[in-house]
Motif scaffolding. Structure first.
Motif, PDB file in Angstrom:
ATOM      1  N   LYS A  28       0.825  -1.204   0.000  1.00  0.00           N
ATOM      2  CA  LYS A  28       0.000   0.000   0.000  1.00  0.00           C
ATOM      3  C   LYS A  28       0.864   1.262   0.000  1.00  0.00           C
ATOM      4  O   LYS A  28       0.484   2.287  -0.573  1.00  0.00           O
ATOM      5  CB  LYS A  28      -0.927  -0.003   1.217  1.00  0.00           C
ATOM      6  CG  LYS A  28      -2.081  -0.985   1.111  1.00  0.00           C
ATOM      7  CD  LYS A  28      -2.960  -0.915   2.350  1.00  0.00           C
ATOM      8  CE  LYS A  28      -4.145  -1.870   2.233  1.00  0.00           C
ATOM      9  NZ  LYS A  28      -5.002  -1.816   3.450  1.00  0.00           N
ATOM     10  N   PRO A  32       0.928   2.916  -6.396  1.00  0.00           N
ATOM     11  CA  PRO A  32       0.087   4.111  -6.541  1.00  0.00           C
ATOM     12  C   PRO A  32      -1.236   3.955  -5.806  1.00  0.00           C
ATOM     13  O   PRO A  32      -1.814   2.859  -5.746  1.00  0.00           O
ATOM     14  CB  PRO A  32      -0.137   4.201  -8.053  1.00  0.00           C
ATOM     15  CG  PRO A  32       1.034   3.486  -8.648  1.00  0.00           C
ATOM     16  CD  PRO A  32       1.364   2.370  -7.694  1.00  0.00           C
ATOM     17  N   ALA A  33      -1.753   5.041  -5.272  1.00  0.00           N
ATOM     18  CA  ALA A  33      -2.957   5.001  -4.444  1.00  0.00           C
ATOM     19  C   ALA A  33      -4.167   4.490  -5.203  1.00  0.00           C
ATOM     20  O   ALA A  33      -5.036   3.817  -4.626  1.00  0.00           O
ATOM     21  CB  ALA A  33      -3.239   6.389  -3.872  1.00  0.00           C
ATOM     22  N   ASP A  34      -4.233   4.765  -6.530  1.00  0.00           N
ATOM     23  CA  ASP A  34      -5.404   4.329  -7.289  1.00  0.00           C
ATOM     24  C   ASP A  34      -5.450   2.812  -7.493  1.00  0.00           C
ATOM     25  O   ASP A  34      -6.454   2.277  -7.949  1.00  0.00           O
ATOM     26  CB  ASP A  34      -5.485   5.043  -8.641  1.00  0.00           C
ATOM     27  CG  ASP A  34      -4.363   4.626  -9.584  1.00  0.00           C
ATOM     28  OD1 ASP A  34      -3.301   4.171  -9.105  1.00  0.00           O
ATOM     29  OD2 ASP A  34      -4.548   4.760 -10.811  1.00  0.00           O
ATOM     30  N   THR A  35      -4.361   2.116  -7.131  1.00  0.00           N
ATOM     31  CA  THR A  35      -4.352   0.648  -7.217  1.00  0.00           C
ATOM     32  C   THR A  35      -5.476   0.053  -6.382  1.00  0.00           C
ATOM     33  O   THR A  35      -6.075  -0.958  -6.771  1.00  0.00           O
ATOM     34  CB  THR A  35      -2.999   0.097  -6.711  1.00  0.00           C
ATOM     35  OG1 THR A  35      -1.948   0.664  -7.485  1.00  0.00           O
ATOM     36  CG2 THR A  35      -2.949  -1.424  -6.814  1.00  0.00           C
ATOM     37  N   LYS A  37      -8.328   1.671  -5.198  1.00  0.00           N
ATOM     38  CA  LYS A  37      -9.613   2.357  -5.232  1.00  0.00           C
ATOM     39  C   LYS A  37     -10.632   1.557  -6.035  1.00  0.00           C
ATOM     40  O   LYS A  37     -10.277   0.885  -7.008  1.00  0.00           O
ATOM     41  CB  LYS A  37      -9.449   3.752  -5.831  1.00  0.00           C
ATOM     42  CG  LYS A  37      -8.674   4.707  -4.940  1.00  0.00           C
ATOM     43  CD  LYS A  37      -8.591   6.092  -5.563  1.00  0.00           C
ATOM     44  CE  LYS A  37      -7.835   7.053  -4.644  1.00  0.00           C
ATOM     45  NZ  LYS A  37      -7.727   8.412  -5.244  1.00  0.00           N
ATOM     46  N   LYS A  39     -13.432   0.619  -8.715  1.00  0.00           N
ATOM     47  CA  LYS A  39     -13.547   0.982 -10.130  1.00  0.00           C
ATOM     48  C   LYS A  39     -14.973   0.709 -10.610  1.00  0.00           C
ATOM     49  O   LYS A  39     -15.231  -0.264 -11.326  1.00  0.00           O
ATOM     50  CB  LYS A  39     -12.550   0.168 -10.960  1.00  0.00           C
ATOM     51  CG  LYS A  39     -11.096   0.261 -10.499  1.00  0.00           C
ATOM     52  CD  LYS A  39     -10.518   1.640 -10.729  1.00  0.00           C
ATOM     53  CE  LYS A  39      -9.016   1.676 -10.488  1.00  0.00           C
ATOM     54  NZ  LYS A  39      -8.617   1.396  -9.118  1.00  0.00           N
ATOM     55  N   SER A 293      -9.674  -4.017  -7.637  1.00  0.00           N
ATOM     56  CA  SER A 293     -10.120  -4.352  -8.979  1.00  0.00           C
ATOM     57  C   SER A 293      -9.060  -5.194  -9.680  1.00  0.00           C
ATOM     58  O   SER A 293      -7.862  -4.924  -9.568  1.00  0.00           O
ATOM     59  CB  SER A 293     -10.382  -3.069  -9.771  1.00  0.00           C
ATOM     60  OG  SER A 293     -10.799  -3.360 -11.078  1.00  0.00           O
ATOM     61  N   MET A 296      -5.956  -3.987 -11.668  1.00  0.00           N
ATOM     62  CA  MET A 296      -4.811  -3.472 -10.932  1.00  0.00           C
ATOM     63  C   MET A 296      -3.893  -4.589 -10.432  1.00  0.00           C
ATOM     64  O   MET A 296      -2.792  -4.324  -9.936  1.00  0.00           O
ATOM     65  CB  MET A 296      -5.283  -2.626  -9.739  1.00  0.00           C
ATOM     66  CG  MET A 296      -6.042  -1.364 -10.099  1.00  0.00           C
ATOM     67  SD  MET A 296      -4.991  -0.094 -10.865  1.00  0.00           S
ATOM     68  CE  MET A 296      -5.486  -0.249 -12.593  1.00  0.00           C
ATOM     69  N   ARG A 299      -0.017  -4.914 -11.113  1.00  0.00           N
ATOM     70  CA  ARG A 299       0.898  -4.084 -10.329  1.00  0.00           C
ATOM     71  C   ARG A 299       1.364  -4.826  -9.084  1.00  0.00           C
ATOM     72  O   ARG A 299       2.549  -4.783  -8.716  1.00  0.00           O
ATOM     73  CB  ARG A 299       0.207  -2.791  -9.899  1.00  0.00           C
ATOM     74  CG  ARG A 299      -0.136  -1.835 -11.024  1.00  0.00           C
ATOM     75  CD  ARG A 299      -0.788  -0.575 -10.460  1.00  0.00           C
ATOM     76  NE  ARG A 299      -1.165   0.370 -11.500  1.00  0.00           N
ATOM     77  CZ  ARG A 299      -1.763   1.536 -11.266  1.00  0.00           C
ATOM     78  NH1 ARG A 299      -2.045   1.893 -10.003  1.00  0.00           N
ATOM     79  NH2 ARG A 299      -2.079   2.339 -12.261  1.00  0.00           N
TER      80      ARG A 299
END
Length: 361
Positions: A28, A32-35, A37, A39, A293, A296, A299
């Motif tokens: 975490k 990246p933070a959007d990993t 979030k 979707k 999601s 992601m 990553r």
């Protein structure tokens, strides 16, 4: 698969590390933070999936095509049903956001055809399986330990259905076992296990009968074409899901800690199929972050391969299926599989770790 027995913890730590929380925290921090979030836009994928399913069924019923064309459409419909269930799996974990009501709606689309009500799936999979992954006799998605077959020898007959038993009918297992196992959990485990306390089992049973009724109506309307509108799609959808689910855990050691690096396995799948199947191959990644999601997940895979390549295990999907059918399914010890009907058949899981670890690629 794992019949209702009293859970038994593993006697001692023989495999695995209890660093899952530290790993999650570090990922975490690094990714990246959007990993992580939700979707919600990905729900749009249900539209083409539904069009393919209903368009395929309507064409089979109305176009008067030759049998081989109907067979092709039936395979397409079944594959799409399976893909839809994989997407619904994400929805039910909350990876697409939405309220529980909307999650249940899309859960019905994905799991209803497999006769699994969404609230039942949430309790069985999200809570009980994820909370007890590959743990002794506690994980409902496991054939469990040799202990339970010694306690109740009649259960040995059940393992003959499973891949790796060597029986001819074990090769049919993938084509029905998702639904079959779900009903075993609903009718037996959910009745007896404390992990299902508070779950409305009666409601889920009624809902399951409603799902069967829908298939029954379609079969009656289809007449002889039900082979193509009901039977083949149902079998293919089961096989697609089980081809991933069984290989994700059945070739990994049982562990006293719930660390995905130790009790789960990812798969290596071609890029086209991986996208069509909503990257369900990234299963270690999913168990670390169930609400992430799937688009992601690469990553997380890259991070794990870079930082813990000797522990991160992913084998080609075809290899995993072959191993599934050439190894026993019951745990003699946390790192050994055994056939309770032929105790001389023992398979050591630890060499697979070195052979298929990312660091050896």
């Amino acid at each position: 698969m794992n019949a209702a027995v009293k859970p038994e913890p593993l006697e001692k730590v023989v495999f695995g590390q209890a660093d899952e929380r530290e790993l999650r925290d570090q990922m975490k921090k690094d990714l990246p933070a959007d990993t992580f979030k939700a979707k919600p836009w990905r729900v749009i994928w249900f539209l083409p999936l539904q069009l393919v399913i209903w368009g395929g069924i309507a064409t089979i019923l109305m176009a008067g095509l030759p049998w081989y064309a109907n067979l092709g459409l039936a395979l397409l419909v079944g594959h799409t049903l399976g893909c839809q269930a994989l997407l619904a799996h994400e929805v039910m974990h909350g990876a697409l956001g939405m309220s529980k009501g909307w999650q249940n709606f899309f859960g019905w689309l994905g799991f209803g055809p497999l006769i699994v009500p969404p609230e039942f799936w949430r309790k069985w999979h999200n809570v009980v399986h994820h909370g007890n992954t590959n743990s002794g006799d506690t994980d409902p998605d496991s054939f469990g330990t040799l202990r339970r077959y010694k306690v109740d020898p009649k259960q040995k007959k059940f393992t003959k259905l499973a891949p790796g038993s060597g029986t001819w009918y074990s090769y049919l297992f993938l084509f029905y076992s998702f639904t079959f196992h779900a009903q075993l959990v609903l009718w037996f485990q959910a009745k007896r296990r404390k992990q299902f306390k508070g779950f409305n089992r009666t409601k889920a049973i009624v809902q399951s009968f409603a799902c069967v009724a829908v298939w029954g109506v379609l079969a009656v309307l289809s007449g002889p074409l039900a082979v193509f509108t009901v039977l083949i799609p149902f079998m293919v959808a089961n096989a697609l899901g089980q081809g991933y689910i069984l290989t994700n855990h059945f070739l990994r050691p049982q562990t006293p800690t719930n660390n995905p690096l130790d009790n789960s396995m990812s798969l290596r799948v071609g890029p086209v199929l991986d996208r069509l199947h909503f990257r369900f191959s990234h299963h270690i990644e999913h168990h670390f972050f169930p609400k992430m999601s799937s688009n992601m997940a690469p990553r997380v895979r890259e991070w794990l391969e870079q930082h813990h390549g000797e522990r991160y295990m992913a084998m080609p999907h075809s290899t995993a299926l072959k191993l599934l059918y050439t190894t026993p399914r019951v745990y003699k010890s946390p790192t050994e599989l055994v056939d309770p009907n032929r105790p001389e058949r023992v398979f050591d899981l630890l060499p697979l770790q070195k052979q298929f670890a990312a660091s050896t690629r």
